[in-house]
Design a protein around this motif. Structure first.
Motif, PDB file in Angstrom:
ATOM      1  N   TYR A 271       0.816  -1.209   0.000  1.00  0.00           N
ATOM      2  CA  TYR A 271       0.000   0.000   0.000  1.00  0.00           C
ATOM      3  C   TYR A 271       0.855   1.266   0.000  1.00  0.00           C
ATOM      4  CZ  TYR A 271      -3.340   3.559   0.711  1.00  0.00           C
ATOM      5  OH  TYR A 271      -4.076   4.675   0.509  1.00  0.00           O
ATOM      6  N   GLY A 272       0.633   2.103  -1.011  1.00  0.00           N
ATOM      7  CA  GLY A 272       1.315   3.398  -1.073  1.00  0.00           C
ATOM      8  C   GLY A 272       2.804   3.242  -0.828  1.00  0.00           C
ATOM      9  N   HIS A 273       3.316   4.089   0.038  1.00  0.00           N
ATOM     10  CA  HIS A 273       4.749   4.037   0.330  1.00  0.00           C
ATOM     11  C   HIS A 273       4.993   3.549   1.754  1.00  0.00           C
ATOM     12  CE1 HIS A 273       5.545   5.913  -3.473  1.00  0.00           C
ATOM     13  NE2 HIS A 273       4.664   6.848  -3.195  1.00  0.00           N
ATOM     14  N   SER A 274       4.051   2.773   2.247  1.00  0.00           N
ATOM     15  CA  SER A 274       4.140   2.313   3.640  1.00  0.00           C
ATOM     16  C   SER A 274       5.477   1.646   3.939  1.00  0.00           C
ATOM     17  CB  SER A 274       2.983   1.349   3.926  1.00  0.00           C
ATOM     18  OG  SER A 274       3.145   0.741   5.172  1.00  0.00           O
ATOM     19  N   ALA A 275       5.952   0.771   3.014  1.00  0.00           N
ATOM     20  CA  ALA A 275       7.200   0.040   3.277  1.00  0.00           C
ATOM     21  C   ALA A 275       8.383   1.008   3.354  1.00  0.00           C
ATOM     22  CB  ALA A 275       7.440  -1.008   2.204  1.00  0.00           C
ATOM     23  N   ALA A 276       8.433   1.968   2.425  1.00  0.00           N
ATOM     24  CA  ALA A 276       9.565   2.915   2.415  1.00  0.00           C
ATOM     25  C   ALA A 276       9.532   3.799   3.667  1.00  0.00           C
ATOM     26  CB  ALA A 276       9.507   3.774   1.160  1.00  0.00           C
ATOM     27  N   LEU A 277       8.336   4.189   4.082  1.00  0.00           N
ATOM     28  CA  LEU A 277       8.216   5.032   5.270  1.00  0.00           C
ATOM     29  C   LEU A 277       8.606   4.246   6.526  1.00  0.00           C
ATOM     30  CD1 LEU A 277       4.781   6.653   4.328  1.00  0.00           C
ATOM     31  CD2 LEU A 277       7.031   7.699   4.088  1.00  0.00           C
ATOM     32  N   ALA A 278       8.165   2.988   6.553  1.00  0.00           N
ATOM     33  CA  ALA A 278       8.518   2.127   7.691  1.00  0.00           C
ATOM     34  C   ALA A 278      10.032   1.936   7.748  1.00  0.00           C
ATOM     35  CB  ALA A 278       7.823   0.771   7.562  1.00  0.00           C
ATOM     36  N   GLN A 279      10.638   1.831   6.576  1.00  0.00           N
ATOM     37  CA  GLN A 279      12.088   1.679   6.489  1.00  0.00           C
ATOM     38  C   GLN A 279      12.791   2.886   7.108  1.00  0.00           C
ATOM     39  OE1 GLN A 279      12.468  -1.094   3.907  1.00  0.00           O
ATOM     40  NE2 GLN A 279      14.045  -1.501   5.422  1.00  0.00           N
ATOM     41  N   ALA A 280      12.258   4.074   6.826  1.00  0.00           N
ATOM     42  CA  ALA A 280      12.861   5.297   7.365  1.00  0.00           C
ATOM     43  C   ALA A 280      12.774   5.300   8.895  1.00  0.00           C
ATOM     44  CB  ALA A 280      12.174   6.529   6.787  1.00  0.00           C
ATOM     45  N   ILE A 281      11.626   4.907   9.429  1.00  0.00           N
ATOM     46  CA  ILE A 281      11.467   4.827  10.889  1.00  0.00           C
ATOM     47  C   ILE A 281      12.441   3.806  11.463  1.00  0.00           C
ATOM     48  CG2 ILE A 281       9.945   3.978  12.724  1.00  0.00           C
ATOM     49  CD1 ILE A 281       8.200   6.017  12.016  1.00  0.00           C
ATOM     50  N   ALA A 282      12.479   2.638  10.827  1.00  0.00           N
ATOM     51  CA  ALA A 282      13.332   1.559  11.339  1.00  0.00           C
ATOM     52  C   ALA A 282      14.802   1.981  11.307  1.00  0.00           C
ATOM     53  CB  ALA A 282      13.127   0.292  10.516  1.00  0.00           C
ATOM     54  N   HIS A 283      15.177   2.683  10.256  1.00  0.00           N
ATOM     55  CA  HIS A 283      16.559   3.157  10.160  1.00  0.00           C
ATOM     56  C   HIS A 283      16.860   4.104  11.320  1.00  0.00           C
ATOM     57  CE1 HIS A 283      20.347   4.288   8.473  1.00  0.00           C
ATOM     58  NE2 HIS A 283      19.981   5.528   8.228  1.00  0.00           N
ATOM     59  N   GLY A 284      15.917   4.987  11.613  1.00  0.00           N
ATOM     60  CA  GLY A 284      16.091   5.921  12.733  1.00  0.00           C
ATOM     61  C   GLY A 284      16.212   5.185  14.059  1.00  0.00           C
TER      62      GLY A 284
END
Ligand code: FEO
Length: 573
Positions: A271-284
């Motif tokens: 869905y949308g960019h959920s995976a990429a956004l989650a990746q950014a959080i996880a990286h943080g």
């Protein structure tokens, strides 16, 4: 931005024989500009596909949709696509599977080979009937002429549907995203590891580090194989450094996995960019030394959610806007979360493609009413997230992780022997402010561990804690400004920049700055400044030691002296 040559601006496909009966087709995307966090080094990327000719013919992965013309043409020069018997889908992210639909029009009899989860995703991606062969770990596909493909499950590297494929005839392991790098060059292989090792590490940190435990599991599964080459989906193919790079993956992952605190990140892969956004959080989160486990809500069940929540100290939940009858996996998972969660856990919510939607607030309210501690205000990411949104997500992840580890950090800082502590404290440093800007994202950090490091070229070294927001803007090749603070004039700046900034906050609001030639902010009240370019980074346990070349500089007050930081003890700043 690097100026592209005419050739580089073109979409080219590099074709070369890379093993027994095996040809690589590398789509060269020299100017890849995408918001995804792992592309931040801006070295372009390649999308690598492989043609294996036994008695039957298999194509491992395809390319990005934007390479439709060049890729299909390059393929046609190798084989009549109608003669392809199998299309192996390593995972369904569009940079590798974007041309499967087009290819099936040319090869309607080809069988698509994929994991069970990938098969479910493919049904929503390909709008025509096709033959699908679902494989699981250990399954084999005999192409003839000795090419027997064996499949290895590698979930979460980095999508839930990922598989590796091993061909014992060529001893090539096809790993798609794993062991890759976003690095576009003419070199087909990895003979010069130094050329792309920064990209390799950054890519690992963004995509694989958040799934370190899954990396270790996959490494264990491939350990019995004799591997002559890692056929990666991005960047150079790994032929010269198989042992070295698998060792690095092991060491990096083991370090991540040893973290005693874990944050669960629930996302919605399709869905949308959920995976990429989650990746950014996880990286943080990872930057602060906290482990993450990413779970796709479309391919999990309540038992997995509950098991993960029982060992996680916090969690982040991706949701989607209320759109008609569309089911919301986050809302469906909420019941399990409310039932299994420990109410001392920190919880954050973000929404993909939901810049005006209110449904995220309902979920945030439910979590709060149930007693969870809000880690950050609900984040709504627009349909095409900007780099500022990614920065906000990354900083929110780091902030959450820092809250979880604060107590441990304080305990550790008390553990030095008193004499040693005081002796170390006699190391003095100047007071500086590092500033950097990349596109619409900027950041700043007070620094004291700064020293000149070379004459020719002029260079400085700076130690930057791994959980600093500005660390993301100090990758190799990035520019920054080293502002030198003046004794007697430094306290207002110190007070301003030592404040705890909320994730995504503008560090420069109310501060007078002007722009350096390299784009970084110069503080108007600094004693002097140096414009620097990051040349190298050394991985120290809790800091990056950044070596930077000094390209320009100026003093505003020749009579002024640098402010100095005298510490009493050495176990904290
Ligand atoms: Fe390179 Fe996960 O796609």
């Amino acid at each position: 931005m690097v100026m592209l040559t005419e050739q580089q601006a073109q979409k080219t496909v590099q074709v070369a024989e890379v093993g027994l009966d095996t040809v690589a087709l590398r789509s060269q995307d020299w100017d890849r500009e995408r918001f995804d966090i792992e592309y931040a080094l801006e070295h372009g990327t390649t999308y690598n596909a492989f043609l294996i000719r036994g008695e039957k013919v298999a194509l491992v992965d395809t390319s990005h949709e934007k390479f439709r013309g060049p890729f299909l043409e390059a393929l046609r020069q190798q084989i009549d696509p109608a003669k392809i018997d199998y299309i192996v889908v390593s995972h369904t992210e569009p940079d590798h599977s974007g041309l499967i639909g087009s290819l099936l029009e040319l090869a309607p009899k080809a069988t698509v080979v994929a994991s069970k989860i990938a098969g479910q995703f493919l049904a929503n991606m390909i709008y025509r009937p096709f033959e699908l062969q679902i494989v699981k770990g250990g399954d084999q596909l005999d192409l003839g002429n000795g090419h027997c493909l064996e499949f290895i499950m590698a979930p979460n590297l980095h999508w839930p549907d990922t598989i590796f494929t091993y061909d014992s005839a060529s001893e090539i392991l096809y790993t798609c995203d794993a062991f890759g790098a976003h690095y576009c060059g003419e070199r087909l292989f990895d003979e010069d590891l130094a050329e792309f090792e920064t990209d390799l590490r950054y890519y690992y940190d963004c995509l694989m580090g958040p799934n370190a435990r899954s990396v270790l599991t996959a490494l264990k599964r491939v350990q019995p194989l004799t591997i002559r080459m890692l056929a990666t989906g991005h960047g150079p193919l790994i032929r010269h450094n198989v042992v070295e790079i698998t060792r690095r993956y092991h060491d990096w992952s083991q370090k991540q996995d040893q973290a005693t605190t874990t944050v669960a990140v629930f996302y919605i892969a399709d869905y949308g960019h959920s995976a990429a956004l989650a990746q950014a959080i996880a990286h943080g989160v990872s930057k602060a030394g906290v482990a993450t486990e990413m779970v796709n809500l479309n391919s999990t069940d309540e038992h997995e959610i509950q098991a993960l929540l029982s060992r996680a100290a916090g969690f982040v939940l991706s949701t989607l806007p209320a759109l008609g009858e569309q089911p919301n996996p986050a809302a469906q998972a909420l019941g399990s979360i409310l039932a299994a969660g420990n109410k001392k856990q920190l919880a954050g919510v973000f929404e993909s493609c939901g810049d005006r939607d209110e449904s995220i607030q309902l979920i945030a309210n439910q979590l709060r009413d149930a007693g969870f501690i809000e880690a950050f205000a609900p984040i709504r990411a627009a349909s095409e997230p900007t780099s500022a949104t990614l920065q906000l997500l990354e900083e929110s992840g780091t902030d959450l992780a820092q809250r979880l580890t604060r107590e441990k950090v304080v305990q550790q800082s008390k553990s030095l022997a008193p004499d040693l502590d005081k002796a170390l404290g006699r190391l003095a440093g100047g007071l500086y402010l590092i500033t950097a800007k990349r596109g619409e994202v900027s950041s700043a950090m007070i620094a004291s561990w700064v020293a000149q490091a070379s004459f020719e070229p002029l260079g400085v070294s700076i130690a930057v804690a791994k959980d600093r927001a500005i660390e993301s803007l100090m990758q190799v090749g990035d520019h920054f400004v080293l502002n030198i603070l003046e004794e007697g004039n430094h306290l207002p700046l110190m007070r301003h920049f030592l404040r705890r900034f909320a994730p995504g906050a503008d560090r420069f609001a109310g501060v007078k700055t002007y722009e350096a030639a390299n784009g970084g902010p110069i503080l108007a009240d600094a004693l002097a400044y140096l414009e620097c370019r990051v040349e190298r980074r050394m991985d120290c346990p809790d800091h990056w030691l950044v070596y930077a070349v000094v390209e320009a500089g100026k003093v505003s007050n020749l009579e002024g002296v640098t402010a100095v930081h005298h510490r009493k003890v050495g176990n904290h700043y």
